[in-house]
Design an enzyme around this catalytic site. Structure first.
Site, PDB file in Angstrom:
ATOM      1  N   CYS A 543       0.824  -1.211   0.000  1.00  0.00           N
ATOM      2  CA  CYS A 543       0.000   0.000   0.000  1.00  0.00           C
ATOM      3  C   CYS A 543       0.858   1.260   0.000  1.00  0.00           C
ATOM      4  CB  CYS A 543      -0.988  -0.024   1.169  1.00  0.00           C
ATOM      5  SG  CYS A 543      -2.356   1.144   0.975  1.00  0.00           S
ATOM      6  N   HIS A 625      -4.798  -4.587   0.183  1.00  0.00           N
ATOM      7  CA  HIS A 625      -4.498  -5.196   1.474  1.00  0.00           C
ATOM      8  C   HIS A 625      -4.873  -6.680   1.405  1.00  0.00           C
ATOM      9  CE1 HIS A 625      -3.467  -1.699   4.025  1.00  0.00           C
ATOM     10  NE2 HIS A 625      -4.136  -1.044   3.091  1.00  0.00           N
ATOM     11  N   GLU A 627      -4.354  -8.872   3.461  1.00  0.00           N
ATOM     12  CA  GLU A 627      -4.751  -9.360   4.782  1.00  0.00           C
ATOM     13  C   GLU A 627      -6.189  -9.005   5.140  1.00  0.00           C
ATOM     14  OE1 GLU A 627      -3.042  -5.239   5.203  1.00  0.00           O
ATOM     15  OE2 GLU A 627      -2.642  -7.037   4.026  1.00  0.00           O
TER      16      GLU A 627
END
Length: 651
Positions: A543, A625, A627
């Site tokens: 990011c 992202h 995750e």
């Protein structure tokens, strides 16, 4: 009054006597049948670690703590510091009372209010909403923020009498609360009906309960049709997903198994319905440490947490007091405590939907969650809706009579238990609509994670550099499932030696404009990425760090037309489609059709040129992202990118 009564008594004379004599007490309604009365000594402490869970002889004792918002200072976060004490009621005695009897005997006469109204006018609050969307979300400072306003009034009545009166009214007029409570201590009263458990720990199992999305019941009560429209709202759905992501960051920090989500469910109250998930994981931490690591709920602050506190300080001009803090009940465990486990369980609701009375001044704080789709006057309406239950109880607005759920139709067997009201969640169409949300989410967080099997990178190590976004805790948990031994290091603590020597550096996400090196954090993250990339040793940039890496390769950085905060997209990553969650306001951008810049292979949008990922000898990066719960293909993509990062420079 000693210990717990064997059966709930009906005579509240003891409570009324305690209130009349000015003895500190707390009333807790945590189930539908009983009310707990706690009395004891008051102790104010400085830090969560100072909460006295043992007496002077080292024996476990029960403590009810009022934790103010200012305790975020313990984690180095910014706030307006009003000096509100971390107040502990050391429980010496407790009793149970019958809830129905309490409704009959507690005072009910209205408490007069004077000079009542919101401290911020509706139009002014709407203007704040616009500024936060434009100046904060629009400049990459975070995904969502909660900004409060206060309803205030003067109260001449005795504080304890007001507390008992308002507590009774909330018991009678509000349903679905997690805790209904009245906590009366010297110089301070807190009375509320909190819908939301922030965190609990019982027998080593930690539970968090993110609630978001607010459906204000229309006149005549909620219907399947009106609720369906709410559940199909993009804004409300993304709002819930974002707070689940934020609380999973916390769960991954305190739980060895990272946390598993179940739901979604409906939280049905008298005037409002919310959507919620439940997160559970296992932890051996002291409950005070669990509370510290989870300060405070993103549903009342925003995300990422640290920057949310900074944004709150910019747009709220007065301190929060106890609003968005917690009431934390630490109860000694009665079972045989296993080695290394805590001596206490924890039950901690968020201090929202609560009235505070200090020196004759009433304050009812309430806030709305502001996201990129927020409508300013819609958020104004949300604050009115959230405040209605408490304001009705204290007599600030007319006490309405919310529509009760209908009973099931059809004949009733005389020997069968009394039928329970039918809830909105019982409707099969509503249940199916709720369940369909999980089809969008990452199976990794929906499935049990009790053990970590040998992953493809077993025996290898990684240092994750945290740039003030605790998505790194979730990312580290996933990396461990891939076999890596992971250590998280904050951006201002990582050393050049660690940058040089780590087998894999994962340079993490964070808030802010990557083009502006004006802050120490942004300057250091640029140094981390540049130093590691120059070494040719394995680097994964995520990011913000992906944008910094792209900038170092000569790729343009630009703001998006609309922020991608909590946005799920399916993108092509080097010939393979991947469903990924995005939380970015800025993007790296190449001309349409470009697939390589120097040694970097680029995966970009074919139309806009927005760069979703890069890879090359010794490095890989990703804008999204992996995750996030929104990244259905997160684990697969993460493994691909780590493999790319480990590729040798001379490959």
């Amino acid at each position: 009054m000693t210990g717990s009564a064997p059966t709930p008594p009906n005579d509240l004379a003891v409570l009324l006597d305690i209130a009349a004599r000015g003895i500190p007490f707390a009333l807790l309604a945590r189930d539908s049948a009983t009310i707990e009365l706690l009395t004891g000594d008051i102790v104010d402490v400085d830090l969560l670690a100072d909460i006295p869970l043992e007496d002077e002889r080292g024996r476990p004792q029960e403590v009810l703590a009022l934790v103010p918002f200012r305790q975020v200072r313990e984690r180095g976060f910014e706030c307006h510091d009003d000096g509100a004490p971390l107040r502990c009621l050391i429980v010496r005695d407790r009793a149970l009372f019958d809830r129905a009897a309490a409704l009959e005997q507690l005072p009910s006469a209205a408490i007069p209010l004077a000079d009542a109204g919101f401290d911020i006018a509706d139009d002014d609050y709407a203007a704040i909403v616009r500024r936060v969307i434009a100046d904060e979300i629009g400049h990459g400072e975070g995904a969502n923020f909660v900004i409060r306003r206060d309803f205030t009034a003067n109260v001449a009545a005795d504080a304890a009498t007001a507390a008992l009166t308002w507590f009774r009214a909330l018991l009678e007029h509000e349903r679905g609360a997690y805790w209904t409570f009245a906590i009366v201590t010297p110089g301070h009263v807190a009375v509320g009906a909190s819908p939301e458990a922030h965190v609990s720990a019982r027998d080593g199992i930690v539970t968090m309960n993110p609630i978001s999305g607010t459906f204000r019941h229309p006149a005549g009560g909620a219907t399947t049709e009106t609720l369906t429209e709410f559940l199909q709202s993009t804004k409300e759905t993304e709002e819930l997903f974002m707070v689940v992501d934020e609380e999973l960051k916390m769960m991954s920090a305190v739980c060895s198994d990272g946390g598993r989500i179940t739901g979604p469910h409906l939280k049905e109250m008298s005037r409002l319905t919310h959507t919620e998930y439940v997160l559970r994981g296992r932890s051996r931490l002291d409950p005070r440490a669990i509370l510290r690591e989870t300060m405070f709920a993103p549903t009342v602050t925003g995300s990422p947490m640290q920057n949310a506190c900074t944004v709150i300080s910019r747009h709220e001009l007065t301190p929060r007091g106890y609003y968005s803090g917690v009431a934390a009940l630490f109860t000694p465990r009665t079972d045989a405590v296993l080695a290394g486990e805590s001596t206490h369980d924890l039950d901690a609701p968020i201090l929202i939907r609560t009235a505070y009375l200090v020196d004759g001044r009433l304050r009812v704080p309430v806030g709305a969650t502001l996201v990129r789709h927020s409508d300013p006057f819609g958020e104004v309406s949300e604050t009115h809706g959230k405040a209605a239950g408490v304001l009705g109880a204290i007599g600030a607005i007319p006490r309405d009579h919310p529509v009760e759920p209908a009973l099931p139709s059809g004949p009733i067997d005389g020997d069968a238990p009394a039928p329970q009201p039918r809830t909105l969640a019982d409707d099969p169409d509503i249940a199916a609509l709720l369940a369909s949300r999980n089809a969008r989410l990452a199976a990794f967080w929906l499935n049990p994670q009790d053990s970590i099997v040998a992953g493809p990178f077993q025996g290898r190590t990684a240092v994750v550099v945290d740039a003030e976004d605790r998505f790194t805790t979730m990312l580290s948990h996933q990396l461990r499932h891939l076999g890596l031994d992971v250590r998280i290091v904050p951006w201002n603590e990582v050393t050049d030696a660690q940058i040089d020597d780590a087998e894999l550096i994962v340079s993490g996400p964070g808030p802010g404009d990557p083009r502006d090196p004006g802050t120490a954090r942004m300057r250091r993250m640029r140094e981390v990425v540049a130093r590691r990339h120059a070494s040719g040793r394995p680097l994964l940039a995520v990011c913000l760090s992906h944008q910094i890496l792209a900038d170092s390769l000569g790729i343009e950085l630009a703001p998006l037309d609309a922020p991608h905060q909590g946005l799920q997209k399916t993108v092509d990553l080097f010939g393979m489609p991947a469903s990924i969650g995005f939380y970015n306001t800025f993007t790296a951008r190449v001309p349409a059709g470009v697939s390589a810049v120097g040694v970097a292979e680029v995966a970009a949008d074919p139309t806009t040129g927005d760069v979703y990922a890069m890879r090359g000898p010794g490095f890989a990066s990703v804008q999204g992202h992996l995750e996030s719960i929104l990244s259905r293909d997160g684990m697969t993509t993460l493994e691909r990118l780590v493999t790319a990062a480990f590729s040798p420079v001379d490959a």
